[in-house]
Each structure stands twice: as structure tokens, then as C-alpha cells.
Motif scaffolding. Structure first.
Motif, mmCIF file in Angstrom:
data_model
loop_
_atom_site.group_PDB
_atom_site.id
_atom_site.type_symbol
_atom_site.label_atom_id
_atom_site.label_comp_id
_atom_site.label_asym_id
_atom_site.label_seq_id
_atom_site.Cartn_x
_atom_site.Cartn_y
_atom_site.Cartn_z
ATOM 1 N N HIS A 112 0.801 -1.109 -0.020
ATOM 2 C CA HIS A 112 -0.096 0.033 -0.016
ATOM 3 C C HIS A 112 0.918 1.220 0.134
ATOM 4 O O HIS A 112 0.301 2.262 0.022
ATOM 5 N N LYS A 113 2.235 1.136 -0.069
ATOM 6 C CA LYS A 113 3.191 2.187 -0.132
ATOM 7 C C LYS A 113 2.839 3.089 0.837
ATOM 8 O O LYS A 113 2.867 4.374 0.861
ATOM 9 N N ALA A 114 2.781 2.470 2.113
ATOM 10 C CA ALA A 114 2.445 3.253 3.298
ATOM 11 C C ALA A 114 3.461 2.930 4.630
ATOM 12 O O ALA A 114 4.007 1.803 4.753
ATOM 13 N N ILE A 115 3.620 3.866 5.330
ATOM 14 C CA ILE A 115 4.187 3.937 6.569
ATOM 15 C C ILE A 115 2.955 4.267 7.744
ATOM 16 O O ILE A 115 2.440 5.139 7.651
ATOM 17 N N ILE A 116 2.949 3.439 8.410
ATOM 18 C CA ILE A 116 1.950 3.406 9.749
ATOM 19 C C ILE A 116 2.566 3.715 11.224
ATOM 20 O O ILE A 116 3.730 3.453 11.226
ATOM 21 N N THR A 117 1.885 4.391 12.006
ATOM 22 C CA THR A 117 2.527 4.851 13.275
ATOM 23 C C THR A 117 1.403 4.842 14.310
ATOM 24 O O THR A 117 0.440 5.018 13.988
ATOM 25 N N GLU A 118 2.082 4.396 15.375
ATOM 26 C CA GLU A 118 1.160 4.387 16.574
ATOM 27 C C GLU A 118 1.732 5.073 17.918
ATOM 28 O O GLU A 118 2.980 4.547 18.116
ATOM 29 N N ASP A 119 1.366 5.602 18.593
ATOM 30 C CA ASP A 119 1.875 6.187 19.814
ATOM 31 C C ASP A 119 1.411 5.636 21.032
ATOM 32 O O ASP A 119 0.767 4.657 21.171
ATOM 33 N N SER A 120 1.930 6.239 22.375
ATOM 34 C CA SER A 120 1.680 5.682 23.728
ATOM 35 C C SER A 120 0.218 5.871 23.943
ATOM 36 O O SER A 120 -0.268 5.081 24.698
ATOM 37 N N GLN A 121 -0.375 6.716 23.456
ATOM 38 C CA GLN A 121 -1.801 7.001 23.577
ATOM 39 C C GLN A 121 -2.701 6.214 22.838
ATOM 40 O O GLN A 121 -4.092 6.242 22.790
ATOM 41 N N GLY A 122 -2.269 5.304 21.918
ATOM 42 C CA GLY A 122 -2.910 4.743 20.975
ATOM 43 C C GLY A 122 -3.358 5.192 19.856
ATOM 44 O O GLY A 122 -4.206 4.645 19.064
ATOM 45 N N PHE A 123 -3.125 6.413 19.472
ATOM 46 C CA PHE A 123 -3.407 7.215 18.323
ATOM 47 C C PHE A 123 -2.685 6.674 16.896
ATOM 48 O O PHE A 123 -1.400 6.419 16.945
ATOM 49 N N PHE A 124 -3.443 6.378 15.856
ATOM 50 C CA PHE A 124 -2.794 5.732 14.781
ATOM 51 C C PHE A 124 -2.741 6.406 13.581
ATOM 52 O O PHE A 124 -3.780 7.498 13.477
#
Length: 77
Positions: free
Chosen positions: A40-52
Motif C-alpha cells: 500500500h506504499k504506506a508507513i503507519i505509526t501508533e503512539d503511546s496513547q494509541g493514536f494511529f
């Protein structure tokens, strides 16, 4: 409140949860987790508060290059 901004975010998260990232780095406990999904030519991220969040790139190579920069950045911390 839904932690996903849109349907694409939810779909990419499902891919990651099923173990289909091509690469990953970081930790939600230490500045964020990052995943690379080349299909999908994507970089995903999630932080310590669960935000994606995610970024979509024009090519798989650009996505890989950006991901490698993230990895290098995290290694320098």
C-alpha cells in the motif's frame, strides 16, 4: 472517540495486527511504533496513547527510503 481518522487507517491497522507489515521499528512506549506496508506504499505509526496515523507515498521505493530514515533517526536517540 474512534482512534482511526478514516477507513484507510482502519484497514492499514488491520493489516498490521494480522502481522503483514514488511518491516517495523520503535515502540509505543518509546516515542512511537512504525510499520512499513509496501503493498500500500504506506508507513503507519501508533503512539503511546494509541493514536494511529499513516502516510501514503507515490512508490514503494519512496516508502522504503522514508522508513529507513525513521529507523536511522530512532537508532540515534
Amino acid at each position: 472517540m474512534n482512534k482511526f481518522a478514516d477507513e484507510t487507517a482502519e484497514m492499514l491497522n488491520d493489516i498490521a495486527l494480522n502481522g503483514f507489515t514488511d518491516d517495523q521499528c520503535g515502540s509505543v512506549d518509546e516515542g512511537g511504533w512504525y510499520g512499513l506496508i509496501l503493498e500500500h506504499k504506506a508507513i503507519i505509526t501508533e503512539d503511546s496513547q494509541g493514536f494511529f496515523d499513516y502516510d501514503i507515498f507515490d512508490t514503494e521505493q519512496i516508502a522504503r527510503d522514508q522508513f529507513n530514515q525513521i529507523v536511522e533517526s530512532l537508532e540515534q536517540e
